[in-house]
Design a protein around this motif. Structure first.
Motif, mmCIF file in Angstrom:
data_model
loop_
_atom_site.group_PDB
_atom_site.id
_atom_site.type_symbol
_atom_site.label_atom_id
_atom_site.label_comp_id
_atom_site.label_asym_id
_atom_site.label_seq_id
_atom_site.Cartn_x
_atom_site.Cartn_y
_atom_site.Cartn_z
ATOM 1 N N PHE A 241 0.773 -1.283 -0.162
ATOM 2 C CA PHE A 241 0.171 0.043 -0.286
ATOM 3 C C PHE A 241 0.723 0.615 -0.374
ATOM 4 C CE2 PHE A 241 -2.716 -3.113 1.415
ATOM 5 C CZ PHE A 241 -4.451 -2.730 0.822
ATOM 6 N N GLU A 242 0.362 2.349 -0.902
ATOM 7 C CA GLU A 242 1.317 3.494 -1.431
ATOM 8 C C GLU A 242 1.052 4.779 -1.050
ATOM 9 O OE1 GLU A 242 3.798 3.137 -4.367
ATOM 10 O OE2 GLU A 242 2.306 1.658 -4.852
ATOM 11 N N VAL A 243 -0.265 4.804 -0.573
ATOM 12 C CA VAL A 243 -1.359 5.920 -0.187
ATOM 13 C C VAL A 243 -2.705 5.716 0.944
ATOM 14 C CG1 VAL A 243 -2.849 8.078 -1.395
ATOM 15 C CG2 VAL A 243 -0.761 6.905 -2.665
ATOM 16 N N CYS A 244 -3.027 6.826 1.668
ATOM 17 C CA CYS A 244 -3.335 6.893 2.635
ATOM 18 C C CYS A 244 -4.607 7.817 2.812
ATOM 19 C CB CYS A 244 -2.949 7.031 4.258
ATOM 20 S SG CYS A 244 -4.088 6.260 5.229
ATOM 21 N N ILE A 245 -5.737 7.799 2.480
ATOM 22 C CA ILE A 245 -6.677 8.687 2.953
ATOM 23 C C ILE A 245 -7.141 8.428 4.235
ATOM 24 C CG2 ILE A 245 -9.300 9.528 2.023
ATOM 25 C CD1 ILE A 245 -8.244 8.006 -0.473
ATOM 26 N N VAL A 246 -7.341 9.497 5.008
ATOM 27 C CA VAL A 246 -7.533 9.504 6.481
ATOM 28 C C VAL A 246 -9.233 10.265 6.018
ATOM 29 C CG1 VAL A 246 -7.513 10.323 8.644
ATOM 30 C CG2 VAL A 246 -5.269 10.131 6.734
ATOM 31 N N LEU B 148 -8.628 0.226 -8.394
ATOM 32 C CA LEU B 148 -7.233 0.823 -7.269
ATOM 33 C C LEU B 148 -7.687 -0.343 -5.383
ATOM 34 C CD1 LEU B 148 -7.026 4.649 -6.276
ATOM 35 C CD2 LEU B 148 -5.530 3.098 -7.505
ATOM 36 N N LEU B 149 -6.424 -1.260 -5.233
ATOM 37 C CA LEU B 149 -6.965 -2.217 -4.411
ATOM 38 C C LEU B 149 -7.086 -0.996 -3.322
ATOM 39 C CD1 LEU B 149 -6.859 -4.885 -3.580
ATOM 40 C CD2 LEU B 149 -4.103 -5.173 -2.482
ATOM 41 N N VAL B 150 -8.008 -1.453 -2.147
ATOM 42 C CA VAL B 150 -8.447 -0.838 -0.905
ATOM 43 C C VAL B 150 -8.671 -1.577 0.309
ATOM 44 C CG1 VAL B 150 -10.089 1.064 0.006
ATOM 45 C CG2 VAL B 150 -10.003 0.630 -2.550
ATOM 46 N N GLU B 151 -8.026 -1.207 1.165
ATOM 47 C CA GLU B 151 -8.437 -1.765 2.680
ATOM 48 C C GLU B 151 -8.932 -0.490 3.677
ATOM 49 O OE1 GLU B 151 -5.483 -3.954 6.232
ATOM 50 O OE2 GLU B 151 -4.877 -3.663 3.671
ATOM 51 N N ARG B 152 -8.894 -0.796 4.567
ATOM 52 C CA ARG B 152 -9.866 -0.127 5.720
ATOM 53 C C ARG B 152 -9.331 -0.498 6.483
ATOM 54 N NH1 ARG B 152 -16.603 1.381 4.445
ATOM 55 N NH2 ARG B 152 -16.015 2.867 6.378
ATOM 56 N N VAL B 153 -8.393 0.390 7.831
ATOM 57 C CA VAL B 153 -8.526 0.246 8.678
ATOM 58 C C VAL B 153 -9.010 0.935 9.705
ATOM 59 C CG1 VAL B 153 -6.074 0.016 10.611
ATOM 60 C CG2 VAL B 153 -6.133 -0.979 8.007
ATOM 61 N N ARG B 154 -9.595 0.660 10.428
ATOM 62 C CA ARG B 154 -10.537 1.384 11.868
ATOM 63 C C ARG B 154 -9.195 1.877 12.632
ATOM 64 N NH1 ARG B 154 -14.568 -1.063 8.570
ATOM 65 N NH2 ARG B 154 -16.485 0.154 8.163
ATOM 66 N N GLY B 155 -8.809 2.314 12.760
ATOM 67 C CA GLY B 155 -8.171 3.464 14.258
ATOM 68 C C GLY B 155 -9.164 3.757 15.119
ATOM 69 N N VAL B 156 -7.728 4.536 16.148
ATOM 70 C CA VAL B 156 -8.745 5.229 17.811
ATOM 71 C C VAL B 156 -9.109 6.701 16.855
ATOM 72 C CG1 VAL B 156 -8.388 5.233 19.396
ATOM 73 C CG2 VAL B 156 -7.585 3.725 18.821
ATOM 74 N N PRO B 157 -8.632 7.253 16.682
ATOM 75 C CA PRO B 157 -8.982 8.209 15.937
ATOM 76 C C PRO B 157 -9.385 8.722 14.861
ATOM 77 C CG PRO B 157 -6.499 8.195 15.755
ATOM 78 C CD PRO B 157 -6.654 6.781 16.562
ATOM 79 N N ALA B 158 -9.485 7.907 13.991
ATOM 80 C CA ALA B 158 -10.329 7.330 12.629
ATOM 81 C C ALA B 158 -10.355 6.481 11.742
ATOM 82 C CB ALA B 158 -9.350 8.738 11.788
ATOM 83 N N GLU B 159 -10.027 6.938 10.807
ATOM 84 C CA GLU B 159 -10.328 5.320 9.776
ATOM 85 C C GLU B 159 -9.777 5.904 8.356
ATOM 86 O OE1 GLU B 159 -13.240 2.887 7.368
ATOM 87 O OE2 GLU B 159 -14.131 3.908 8.901
ATOM 88 N N PHE B 160 -8.978 4.748 8.380
ATOM 89 C CA PHE B 160 -7.619 4.699 7.512
ATOM 90 C C PHE B 160 -7.814 3.456 6.209
ATOM 91 C CE2 PHE B 160 -5.622 5.550 11.649
ATOM 92 C CZ PHE B 160 -5.055 6.555 11.378
ATOM 93 N N ILE B 161 -8.154 4.575 5.200
ATOM 94 C CA ILE B 161 -7.941 3.419 3.833
ATOM 95 C C ILE B 161 -7.262 3.711 3.251
ATOM 96 C CG2 ILE B 161 -9.280 4.040 1.473
ATOM 97 C CD1 ILE B 161 -11.850 5.791 2.532
ATOM 98 N N LYS B 162 -6.619 2.093 2.960
ATOM 99 C CA LYS B 162 -5.170 2.828 2.428
ATOM 100 C C LYS B 162 -5.015 2.109 0.669
ATOM 101 C CE LYS B 162 -3.269 -0.631 5.165
ATOM 102 N NZ LYS B 162 -2.194 -1.241 5.627
#
Length: 397
Positions: free
Chosen positions: A2-7, A33-47
């Motif tokens: 993964f090379e780019v992240c959207i917060v 695009l290949l997308v992976e959603r990661v739910r963090g504590v302060p926000a959600e990250f879309i890699k």
């Protein structure tokens, strides 16, 4: 990888329907695009990740210019990928080019329907207009907080081990690897620092010799001779740095002088004619001699402006800095106590800081009035001026 992240922020409550983030993920996947959603504590990250084919077709649609194996900079074509020069690490695109392709893909998702689309996020509802970028709309509404590149852990750790933690050779730097990972500006910056640090050996040895060796009756000639040596050293250093910089840019397949040349389309046609770049697209070049003379006139005017500005720098050194240096040297020799010498040196260091700031501001102002051919030429001219104005002040210590 993964090379780019959207917060994006986390939903404050459970969504009753599909929210705009889910719509964004669906559109990103639709763009290839290949997308992976990661739910963090302060926000959600879309890699995000993409295959080389997706990036290559994006570069082709953007009409990205790349250097070919025959030395010409042409529009990239995915079907002719073998004709283009690869990076030092073997990859097709540099990280800057890959990130540009990613931005083209994610910001290129627009509403192609014939009506506005309603989007929701928590209690907020807004509309995605026709031919409007989805990511821009989400940024304007505060849904997308940040878009940034991700580290590649394997390469990052490799650079950390071979570069930052390399205790065996303090002067060697993996410049090609730095360029492939961080881009041109960062790699050029560290290449300059490495060469500058090695070249400091010569003035350091000369300055130490002037302090430790007693020249007897010729002692009064030491400081002027050292001043001339430092000026000559700065000139030679900058000339050798220009050669090294040109070699690095050629090795990386970068041609700033041509790619960033500030000329109109009419001015570029005679250049292509005389360089035989696009013979098949030649038109009527009856006015080529006149255009050539105008280009030569602009080039010579730029050279004259640089000579004038460099002359201003030299006059400033002779009229302002040289008397200051000589006054400091005279007071230092006349001062008998070590405590007063330390105080004098401290005042000298403070004066150097202000002199450096003034010199930098004057150099930036002079650069604006030069007809430099691109960002690289302006940067070289600025380095020359700032180095010349400030270098010998530090060596006087």
């Amino acid at each position: 990888d993964f090379e780019v992240c959207i917060v994006v922020p986390k939903l404050s409550r459970a969504a009753t329907g599909e929210d705009c983030v889910a719509s964004l993920v669906r559109e990103l996947e639709g763009a290839g695009l290949l997308v992976e959603r990661v739910r963090g504590v302060p926000a959600e990250f879309i890699k995000l990740s993409a295959s080389m084919g997706i990036l290559g077709r994006a570069a082709s649609e953007m009409q990205m210019k790349k250097l070919t194996c025959i030395g010409m900079e042409l529009q990239f074509e995915w079907e002719q990928v073998a004709a283009f020069v690869r990076q030092p690490d073997g990859s097709l695109f540099s990280w800057r080019e890959r990130f540009t392709c990613f931005r083209y893909l994610i910001y290129g998702i627009v509403n192609k329907t014939n009506s506005e689309i309603s989007l929701k996020f928590d209690d907020k509802e807004f509309y995605w207009k026709q031919n409007e970028s989805l990511l821009r709309r989400l940024e304007d509404e505060g849904v997308v907080k940040l878009v940034f590149p991700l580290h590649e852990e394997i390469k990052r750790k490799q650079l950390l081990r071979n570069w930052a933690l390399n205790w065996h050779d303090f002067t060697w730097q993996p410049i090609d690897e730095v360029y492939s990972y961080f881009g041109t500006k960062i790699a050029t910056y560290f290449a300059f620092l490495g060469m500058y640090t090695r070249w400091l050996f010569f003035p350091a040895v000369s300055g130490l010799a002037t302090q430790l060796i007693d020249f007897g009756s010729f002692q009064w000639l030491v400081l002027p001779a050292f001043f001339i040596f430092v000026i000559s050293w700065a000139v030679f250093f900058l000339q050798f740095w220009k050669r090294k910089n040109s070699a690095l840019l050629a090795r990386w397949g970068i041609n700033y002088s041509f790619a960033e040349y500030k000329a109109s389309a009419n001015e570029l046609e005679p250049i292509r004619h005389y360089l035989s770049i696009e013979r098949e697209e030649e038109k009527n070049f009856d006015d080529a001699p006149a255009e050539k003379r105008r280009l030569q006139r602009n080039e010579w005017s730029g050279v004259l402006l640089r000579i004038r500005n460099n002359a201003i720098i030299v006059l400033g050194i002779i009229c302002l800095q040289l008397p200051f240096e000589l006054a400091y040297a005279h007071l230092y020799e006349k001062t008998e106590t070590e405590a007063l010498r330390y105080v004098l040196t401290a005042l000298y260091l403070v004066a150097i800081q202000y002199y450096t700031r003034i010199g930098g501001k004057v150099s930036v102002i002079l650069i604006k009035y030069e007809n430099n051919q691109g960002e690289q030429s302006s940067a070289d001219s600025l380095i020359y001026k700032v180095n010349t104005m400030t270098q010998q002040s530090w060596f006087m210590l």
